[in-house]
Design a protein around this motif. Structure first.
Motif, PDB file in Angstrom:
ATOM      1  N   ARG A   8       0.808  -1.051  -0.023  1.00  0.00           N
ATOM      2  CA  ARG A   8      -0.108   0.427  -0.115  1.00  0.00           C
ATOM      3  C   ARG A   8       0.828   1.116  -0.024  1.00  0.00           C
ATOM      4  N   GLU A  10       1.037   3.938   2.126  1.00  0.00           N
ATOM      5  CA  GLU A  10       2.106   3.838   3.366  1.00  0.00           C
ATOM      6  C   GLU A  10       3.891   3.176   3.405  1.00  0.00           C
ATOM      7  N   GLU A  11       2.765   1.666   3.578  1.00  0.00           N
ATOM      8  CA  GLU A  11       4.311   1.303   3.601  1.00  0.00           C
ATOM      9  C   GLU A  11       5.677   0.689   2.497  1.00  0.00           C
ATOM     10  N   ARG A  14       7.320   3.934   3.605  1.00  0.00           N
ATOM     11  CA  ARG A  14       8.146   3.954   3.814  1.00  0.00           C
ATOM     12  C   ARG A  14       9.392   2.952   3.689  1.00  0.00           C
ATOM     13  N   THR A  19       7.611  10.356   1.843  1.00  0.00           N
ATOM     14  CA  THR A  19       6.762  10.746   2.911  1.00  0.00           C
ATOM     15  C   THR A  19       6.054  10.756   2.183  1.00  0.00           C
ATOM     16  N   VAL A  20       4.285  10.079   2.506  1.00  0.00           N
ATOM     17  CA  VAL A  20       3.059   9.903   1.587  1.00  0.00           C
ATOM     18  C   VAL A  20       2.932  10.519   0.549  1.00  0.00           C
TER      19      VAL A  20
END
Length: 214
Positions: A8, A10-11, A14, A19-20
């Motif tokens: 996804r 966010e993952e 990371r 950043t998103v």
């Protein structure tokens, strides 16, 4: 068989160390391919992760986002390496696999979108997933050596295009000679003889050229 991993947003952000918000920006700028959609969920894979790490490496080397976008477009529209080499085609040249950042390091900031497009058009470069493949280690080593000597990469590529046309003419001449007196099956066996003639004649031509300078 390796299982294809998906992430996804966010993952993925990371894992890439961004950043998103930055990931969304890169996606809007088309620096990365669109994700796979499943309803309202966007799924990314290792191809996206590799591209994000390449972007980070190129930014560290001073490339602009506009330049990286043009490079990404060139990579995405480049010919597959199998089309360049031919599946299973015999060759004396050793292909070299490179990441985009390794290519940038090889040519000290001259791996511009214009030069990359010229190399792709010449057939020096092909793509294989997230990697770039140069069709000949010898040509790669020589061209990077010329750039280190102060000759612009654009000039090296222009010279390469001219050499290509002369080399094609020499190959046709040799093939015609063999086919007049032997058969096509003899071409691979006699190939080293053709190369020796060309190398000797080029060496003698360089001798003549240097004597003119004296």
């Amino acid at each position: 068989m390796a299982v294809k991993r998906e992430y996804r947003m966010e993952e993925l952000a990371r894992l890439a160390g961004i950043t998103v918000r930055t990931l969304r920006f890169y996606r809007e700028r088309k620096l990365i391919p669109p994700p796979r959609r499943e309803g309202r969920i966007a799924w990314y894979d290792d191809h996206h992760l590799a591209r994000l790490r390449t972007i980070a490496a190129l930014l560290e080397r001073g490339h602009t986002l506009n330049g990286i976008a043009e490079l990404a477009e060139a990579f995405d529209h480049g010919r597959d390496v199998a089309d360049l080499l031919g599946v299973g085609a015999p060759t004396e040249e050793e292909p070299v696999r490179l990441t985009p950042e390794e290519l940038a390091d090889r040519f000290a900031g001259q791996a511009t979108p214009e030069n990359l497009a010229a190399a792709l058009e010449l057939g020096y470069l092909g793509t294989d997933g997230d990697e770039i493949v140069h069709i000949s280690r010898r040509l790669l080593d020589v061209s990077s050596a010329l750039v280190r000597e102060g000759i612009p990469l654009a000039e090296v590529l222009r010279a390469g295009k001219e050499v290509r046309s002369h080399a094609d003419a020499l190959a046709d001449l040799f093939a015609d000679l063999v086919l007049r007196h032997a058969s096509e099956e003899d071409l691979p066996r006699l190939r080293p003889l053709a190369r020796s003639v060309v190398e000797a004649e080029l060496s003698l031509a360089l001798d003549r050229r240097m004597r003119k300078q004296q």
